[in-house]
Design an enzyme around this catalytic site. Structure first.
Site, PDB file in Angstrom:
ATOM      1  N   HIS A  72       0.830  -1.213   0.000  1.00 53.03           N
ATOM      2  CA  HIS A  72       0.000   0.000   0.000  1.00 53.03           C
ATOM      3  C   HIS A  72       0.867   1.268   0.000  1.00 53.03           C
ATOM      4  CE1 HIS A  72      -3.886  -2.076   0.818  1.00 53.03           C
ATOM      5  NE2 HIS A  72      -3.116  -2.940   1.442  1.00 53.03           N
ATOM      6  N   ASN A 145     -10.342  -2.815   2.461  1.00 53.33           N
ATOM      7  CA  ASN A 145     -10.047  -2.783   1.024  1.00 53.33           C
ATOM      8  C   ASN A 145     -11.324  -2.530   0.234  1.00 53.33           C
ATOM      9  OD1 ASN A 145      -7.274  -3.284   1.158  1.00 53.33           O
ATOM     10  ND2 ASN A 145      -7.511  -5.501   0.970  1.00 53.33           N
ATOM     11  N   HIS A 336      -3.909   0.947  11.838  1.00 50.31           N
ATOM     12  CA  HIS A 336      -3.714  -0.326  12.538  1.00 50.31           C
ATOM     13  C   HIS A 336      -5.078  -0.930  12.894  1.00 50.31           C
ATOM     14  CE1 HIS A 336      -2.421  -3.407  15.079  1.00 50.31           C
ATOM     15  NE2 HIS A 336      -2.020  -2.746  16.133  1.00 50.31           N
ATOM     16  N   TYR A 359       0.937  -4.313  12.174  1.00 53.05           N
ATOM     17  CA  TYR A 359       0.866  -2.890  11.832  1.00 53.05           C
ATOM     18  C   TYR A 359       1.722  -2.002  12.729  1.00 53.05           C
ATOM     19  CZ  TYR A 359      -2.596  -3.946   8.279  1.00 53.05           C
ATOM     20  OH  TYR A 359      -3.209  -4.440   7.160  1.00 53.05           O
TER      21      TYR A 359
HETATM   22 FE1  HDD Z   1      -2.577  -4.829   5.465  1.00 52.80          FE
HETATM   23  C1  HDD Z   1      -1.103  -1.785   5.124  1.00 52.80           C
HETATM   24  C2  HDD Z   1      -5.539  -3.521   4.293  1.00 52.80           C
HETATM   25  C3  HDD Z   1      -3.943  -7.975   5.416  1.00 52.80           C
HETATM   26  C4  HDD Z   1       0.195  -6.035   6.923  1.00 52.80           C
HETATM   27  N1  HDD Z   1      -3.194  -3.021   4.824  1.00 52.80           N
HETATM   28  C5  HDD Z   1      -2.434  -1.885   4.760  1.00 52.80           C
HETATM   29  C6  HDD Z   1      -3.218  -0.793   4.273  1.00 52.80           C
HETATM   30  C7  HDD Z   1      -4.465  -1.291   4.034  1.00 52.80           C
HETATM   31  C8  HDD Z   1      -4.444  -2.685   4.389  1.00 52.80           C
HETATM   32  C9  HDD Z   1      -5.654  -0.517   3.498  1.00 52.80           C
HETATM   33  C10 HDD Z   1      -2.726   0.613   4.034  1.00 52.80           C
HETATM   34  C11 HDD Z   1      -3.069   1.523   5.158  1.00 52.80           C
HETATM   35  C12 HDD Z   1      -2.602   2.913   4.825  1.00 52.80           C
HETATM   36  O1  HDD Z   1      -3.229   3.562   3.991  1.00 52.80           O
HETATM   37  O2  HDD Z   1      -1.602   3.324   5.407  1.00 52.80           O
HETATM   38  N2  HDD Z   1      -4.348  -5.597   4.897  1.00 52.80           N
HETATM   39  C13 HDD Z   1      -5.457  -4.890   4.543  1.00 52.80           C
HETATM   40  C14 HDD Z   1      -6.587  -5.781   4.444  1.00 52.80           C
HETATM   41  C15 HDD Z   1      -6.137  -7.045   4.745  1.00 52.80           C
HETATM   42  C16 HDD Z   1      -4.722  -6.920   5.033  1.00 52.80           C
HETATM   43  C17 HDD Z   1      -7.995  -5.361   4.088  1.00 52.80           C
HETATM   44  C18 HDD Z   1      -6.878  -8.340   4.804  1.00 52.80           C
HETATM   45  C19 HDD Z   1      -8.121  -8.440   5.079  1.00 52.80           C
HETATM   46  N3  HDD Z   1      -1.974  -6.672   6.025  1.00 52.80           N
HETATM   47  C20 HDD Z   1      -2.693  -7.841   5.964  1.00 52.80           C
HETATM   48  C21 HDD Z   1      -1.960  -8.897   6.611  1.00 52.80           C
HETATM   49  C22 HDD Z   1      -0.783  -8.352   7.067  1.00 52.80           C
HETATM   50  C23 HDD Z   1      -0.811  -6.954   6.678  1.00 52.80           C
HETATM   51  C24 HDD Z   1      -2.443 -10.328   6.749  1.00 52.80           C
HETATM   52  C25 HDD Z   1       0.366  -8.970   7.802  1.00 52.80           C
HETATM   53  C26 HDD Z   1       0.338 -10.073   8.451  1.00 52.80           C
HETATM   54  N4  HDD Z   1      -0.744  -4.061   5.859  1.00 52.80           N
HETATM   55  C27 HDD Z   1       0.230  -4.736   6.525  1.00 52.80           C
HETATM   56  C28 HDD Z   1       1.421  -3.870   6.859  1.00 52.80           C
HETATM   57  C29 HDD Z   1       0.999  -2.485   6.291  1.00 52.80           C
HETATM   58  C30 HDD Z   1      -0.366  -2.782   5.686  1.00 52.80           C
HETATM   59  C31 HDD Z   1       2.718  -4.411   6.399  1.00 52.80           C
HETATM   60  C32 HDD Z   1       1.959  -1.796   5.341  1.00 52.80           C
HETATM   61  C33 HDD Z   1       2.033  -0.367   5.784  1.00 52.80           C
HETATM   62  C34 HDD Z   1       1.293  -0.312   7.015  1.00 52.80           C
HETATM   63  O3  HDD Z   1       0.813  -1.552   7.327  1.00 52.80           O
HETATM   64  O4  HDD Z   1       1.136   0.659   7.716  1.00 52.80           O
HETATM   65  O5  HDD Z   1       1.619  -3.835   8.238  1.00 52.80           O
END
Ligand code: HDD
Length: 713
Positions: A72, A145, A336, A359
Site C-alpha cells: 500500500h 479494502n 492499525h 501494523y
Molecule cells: Fe494490510 C497496510 C488492508 C492484510 C500487513 N493493509 C495496509 C493498508 C491497508 C491494508 C488498506 C494501508 C493503510 C494505509 O493507507 O496506510 N491488509 C489490509 C486488508 C487485509 C490486510 C484489508 C486483509 C483483510 N496486512 C494484511 C496482513 C498483514 C498486513 C495479513 C500482515 C500479516 N498491511 C500490513 C502492513 C501495512 C499494511 C505491512 C503496510 C504499511 C502499514 O501496514 O502501515 O503492516
C-alpha cells in the site's frame, strides 16, 4: 458526548506553518542572509566546512525520505467527517455511534497494494480503503479494502503473497503488476485465493475513481454493547456516486498519460466542492448464528451474502478537505486494525489476528520510533496519559518523577478506568481448546463462493474477467503455471476456464493438478485439507455485480467532458453544453489543435484548456464535438481520430450535433456504428437543449459496454 463538527479542534493540536511573510531561518531560528551561495574561500575558491547553514540544509535534505510502506505504498488521502444517521446503541457502546447527527473527524487513505510509492494509480490491483476516526474515546481505524475478501486465510502466508506479487527480486520487474510468473506461481498453488482472484480479475480492480469504490472491513469483527453482549459484524462503505470502473485498455493508457489519475481526481473533486461521500453499513450476525452458514465467519476468503444478512446503513462519511501537506499527513498516517475503541472488538479470524501484530511493528521501521502516535496526523483527540516514556523524537514533556503504575508518589495517576468509565475490556469469549498449528476444516471450501461471485456477474462482467485472466496469464512465461491455473479455474467454472484457455492457446486439464494447500500441515497428506466446493445457499447475488447495481441517484457530478474544437466552432453549441454541464456539477474542457484560444463562428475567442498533444480520451468521461465551420480540421486530424477511437473502444458517450456528425463518419469505427448504440448521441440540429439533455442522460449510464465483443453473448 461532544460533537466534533468543528475540525479546528483537531487542528489546534497540530503545529502548522505556512512560511509566508516570515524571515528565512535555520532550523535553530537564526535568520539567513544569503540562501543562494555557500560560504567560500574567495569568490572562486573552495567551500568551507564552517558553513553551518549549508551543512544543515543538505543534511536535512539527505534524510528527507522514509521507507515506503511495504504494501500500500502508493496512496492518497483526505480529511472529512463521519456522521451517524442511524445509531446502534443496542449493538455497541462505541461513543461515536451513539447519537444521530454526531460527527467525528476522519482521515481516509486510499491506495494500491503492490506498486512502489511512485507507481501508477491505475494498476490492476486491490485498493486499500483505510479510515481513521478521531473519536472522543480514542483512535478507531477501519483498515479495509475495496474488495470484501482476501487472497489468504492465515497471516503466516502474507509475506509469501506479497513477495510473490511484488516485482521479481532478481530484476525488479514488473512494477505495480500481478501479471508475472511469481504471482501466478503462488496463486496456482493456493486454491484458497480463487474467490479473491475472481474479484481481482473483475473490473473492481480498475476503479474509475477512489470516489466510486465500495469499501469493506473484510474480516468479521465484534460489536459489544453496554451490557457486555456481543454480535458479529461486517463493515461496508457504499459510495454515493455508485461503483464504476474503467476499461482495462483504458487503465493501461491512463497509466502512461497520467499515472496520478486517481490522486488528481480525488484532489480536484474536493477542491471543486464535489465532496466524495459514502454510507457506512453493517451486516449484523448474532453470535448464536456463528456456525449457521456453509462458510466460516472467521475465514477472510468468504463474504456473508447480502441475501442472507442485509446491510443496515448506520452513517455517512464525507471527505471535504485536502491535506495541507502530503508527507506530513498522507505519508505519515499510521493505520492499525488494532486501534479500536470500547464497543468494537476482534473475531478470531487468523488473518486479522496476525494483522494485529504487523501494523505497529511496521510503523517502527517506517516511521522510526514508538512515538509515531505523536505525529500530528496520528494524534488522538482523546487525552493520552500513560507511563510510556522516551524513545526517538519524543514530543511530549512528561512532568514529575513517576512513570510507573501502581504508584503513590504521583497520587496513583494515571489510574485505570473502570468499564463504566470507558475502560477498554476485551470481550470475554470462552475458549476451551488445544494449542495446535492447524486450520479449521470449515475453511476448506475454496471454490463455492468463487462460483457465487462469477455466477452473479452480467455477461459483460464475465467477459472482462476472461479477458483479464487471458492478459495476466498471457504474461506468465512458465507453461506449467498457466496450466495449473486453468485447472483451478475449471473448478470455479468450466466455461470460464475454457474461454481463458482459448486466449492462451492451451487446453484445460481434465482434473485439477493436485494443488498444494497449506502445505505446512502434515494433515494435508491424509486429505483433511483437500480443497473442496460446498453447495451454496445463495446461487447468485446482485450485490456482487457492479453493473446490476447502478447508483440510486444517477449523477454526472464531477465528470469531465472533452469538447473537441477548432476555429469556426459554434459558440452557441459550446456554451450551451458547458452551461448544462456546469449545472450538473460536471465540467466541459475545450480541447483544440493548440493552446490559447479558438475563434468561434461569431468571432469570439474561446479559451482552450488542453491541446490535442496534452489531452487524451482516456482522461475524460465523454466526448462532444460541437457544430461549427471548418470541421474538416478535426476530421482529418490523426489525434482526433485516436481520441474518438479510444472513446468508442472504451464504450464512452460520444456526442456530435449539427455538421459535426461528419467528423464521426470519418472516424475509423464509423462502419461499426449502429442505431442501437445508445451511447452515440448524434443530431443534425445544432445547439439544441434536447441534444444536451440526451447527452447528459447517456453520461449518467457511465459506459455502453454492449459496444465491445462479448465472450458471453
Ligand atoms: Fe494490510 C497496510 C488492508 C492484510 C500487513 N493493509 C495496509 C493498508 C491497508 C491494508 C488498506 C494501508 C493503510 C494505509 O493507507 O496506510 N491488509 C489490509 C486488508 C487485509 C490486510 C484489508 C486483509 C483483510 N496486512 C494484511 C496482513 C498483514 C498486513 C495479513 C500482515 C500479516 N498491511 C500490513 C502492513 C501495512 C499494511 C505491512 C503496510 C504499511 C502499514 O501496514 O502501515 O503492516
Amino acid at each position: 458526548m461532544k460533537n466534533l463538527q468543528d475540525e479546528k479542534q483537531r487542528d489546534l493540536l497540530i503545529n502548522k506553518s505556512d512560511g509566508t511573510n516570515k524571515f528565512l531561518t535555520t532550523d535553530q531560528g537564526v535568520r539567513i542572509n544569503d540562501d543562494n551561495n555557500s560560504l567560500k574561500a574567495g569568490e572562486r575558491g573552495p567551500s568551507l566546512l564552517e558553513d553551518f547553514i549549508l551543512r544543515e540544509k543538505i543534511t536535512h535534505f539527505d534524510h528527507e525520505r522514509i521507507p515506503e510502506r511495504i504494501v500500500h505504498a502508493r496512496g492518497s488521502g483526505a480529511h472529512g467527517f463521519f456522521e451517524v444517521t442511524n445509531p446502534i446503541p443496542e449493538l455497541t457502546k462505541a461513543g461515536f455511534l451513539q447519537e444521530k447527527g454526531l460527527k467525528t473527524p476522519v482521515f481516509t487513505r486510499f491506495s494500491t497494494v503492490a506498486g512502489f510509492r511512485g507507481s501508477t494509480d491505475l494498476a490492476r490491483d486491490v485498493r486499500g480503503f483505510a479510515v481513521k476516526f478521531y473519536t472522543q474515546e480514542g483512535i478507531y481505524d477501519l483498515v479495509g479494502n475495496n474488495i470484501p475478501v482476501f487472497f489468504i486465510q492465515d497471516a503466516s502466508k502474507f509475506p509469501d503473497l506479497v513477495h510473490a506479487v511484488k516485482p521479481e527480486p532478481h530484476n525488479e520487474i514488473p512494477q505495480a503488476a500481478s501479471a508475472h510468473d511469481t504471482f501466478w506461481d503462488f496463486i496456482s498453488l493456493m486454491p484458497e485465493s480463487m474467490h479473491m482472484i475472481m474479484w481481482a480479475m473483475s473490473d473492481r480492480a480498475i476503479p474509475r475513481s477512489y470516489r466510486m469504490m465500495e469499501g469493506f472491513g473484510v474480516h468479521t469483527f465484534r460489536l459489544v454493547n453496554e451490557a457486555g453482549e456481543s454480535t458479529f459484524v461486517k463493515f461496508h462503505w457504499k459510495p454515493k456516486l455508485g461503483t464504476h470502473a474503467v476499461a482495462w485498455d483504458e487503465a493501461q493508457k491512463i497509466s502512461g498519460k497520467n499515472p496520478d489519475f486517481h490522486r488528481q481526481d480525488l484532489w480536484e473533486a474536493i477542491e471543486a466542492g464535489n465532496f466524495p461521500e459514502w454510507e457506512l453499513g453493517v451486516q449484523i450476525i448474532p453470535t448464536e448464528d456463528e456456525n449457521k452458514y456453509e462458510f466460516d465467519l472467521l475465514d477472510s476468503t468468504k463474504i456473508v451474502p447480502e441475501e442472507l444478512v442485509p446491510v443496515k446503513i448506520i452513517g455517512r462519511m464525507v471527505l471535504n478537505r485536502n491535506p495541507d501537506n502530503f508527507f506530513a499527513e498522507t505519508e505519515q498516517i499510521a493505520f492499525h486494525p488494532g486501534h479500536v475503541v470500547p464497543g468494537i472488538d476482534f473475531s478470531n479470524d487468523p488473518l486479522l489476528q496476525g494483522r494485529l501484530f504487523s501494523y505497529t511493528d511496521t510503523q517502527l521501521s517506517r516511521l522510526g520510533s514508538p512515538n509515531f502516535h505523536e505525529i500530528p496526523i496520528n494524534r488522538s483527540v482523546a487525552p493520552v496519559h500513560n507511563n510510556q516514556r522516551d524513545g526517538h523524537m519524543r514530543q511530549e514533556i512528561n512532568m514529575g518523577r513517576v512513570s510507573y503504575h501502581p504508584n503513590s508518589l504521583g497520587g496513583g495517576c494515571p489510574y485505570q478506568a473502570k468499564i463504566a468509565e470507558g475502560g477498554f475490556y476485551s470481550f470475554n469469549e470462552r475458549i476451551d481448546a488445544h494449542k495446535i498449528r492447524e486450520r479449521s476444516e470449515s475453511f476448506n471450501d475454496h471454490f463455492g463462493q468463487a462460483k457465487l461471485f462469477f455466477n452473479s456477474q452480467t455477461p459483460v462482467e464475465k467477459s472482462h474477467i476472461v479477458k483479464a485472466l487471458r492478459f495476466e496469464l498471457g504474461k506468465v512465461e512458465t507453461t506449467a503455471i498457466r496450466v495449473r491455473m486453468l485447472g483451478l479455474l475449471s473448478q470455479v467454472d468450466r466455461e470460464l476456464a475454457e474461454k481463458v484457455a482459448i486466449g492462451l492457446g492451451a487446453t484445460v486439464p481434465p482434473i485439477l493438478e493436485t494443488p498444494i494447500n497449506h502445505g505446512v500441515s502434515p494433515e494435508n497428506e491424509n486429505g483433511k485439507h483437500e480443497p473442496r466446493t460446498v453447495e451454496q445457499s445463495v446461487q447468485s447475488s446482485d450485490a456482487l455485480s457492479m453493473l446490476k447495481n447502478p447508483t440510486n441517484s444517477p449523477t454526472i457530478a464531477s465528470r469531465k467532458v472533452a469538447i473537441l474544437c477548432s476555429d469556426g466552432v459554434s459558440e452557441a453549441a459550446v456554451s450551451n453544453m458547458k452551461k448544462a454541464l456546469l449545472k450538473e456539477d460536471a465540467k466541459g474542457c475545450i480541447i483544440a489543435p493548440h493552446l490559447g484560444a479558438v475563434i468561434s463562428d461569431t468571432d469570439a475567442e474561446i479559451h482552450v484548456d488542453f491541446s490535442f498533444l496534452t489531452a487524451s480520451s482516456v482522461l475524460f468521461d465523454a466526448v462532444y464535438i460541437p457544430d461549427g465551420l471548418g470541421l474538416s480540421v478535426l476530421a482529418e486530424s490523426d489525434e482526433v481520430n485516436e481520441f474518438l477511437n479510444d472513446a468508442y473502444k472504451h464504450c464512452k458517450v460520444i456526442g456530435a450535433d449539427g455538421k459535426a456528425g461528419a467528423v464521426l463518419s470519418a472516424a475509423p469505427f464509423a462502419s461499426k456504428i449502429t442505431n442501437e448504440d445508445q451511447g452515440l448521441i448524434i443530431t443534425e440540429e445544432a445547439a439544441s437543449d434536447k441534444f444536451v439533455s440526451d447527452f447528459i442522460s447517456a453520461m449518467e449510464k457511465h459506459r455502453f459496454w454492449d459496444r465491445e465483443p462479448n465472450l458471453y453473448n
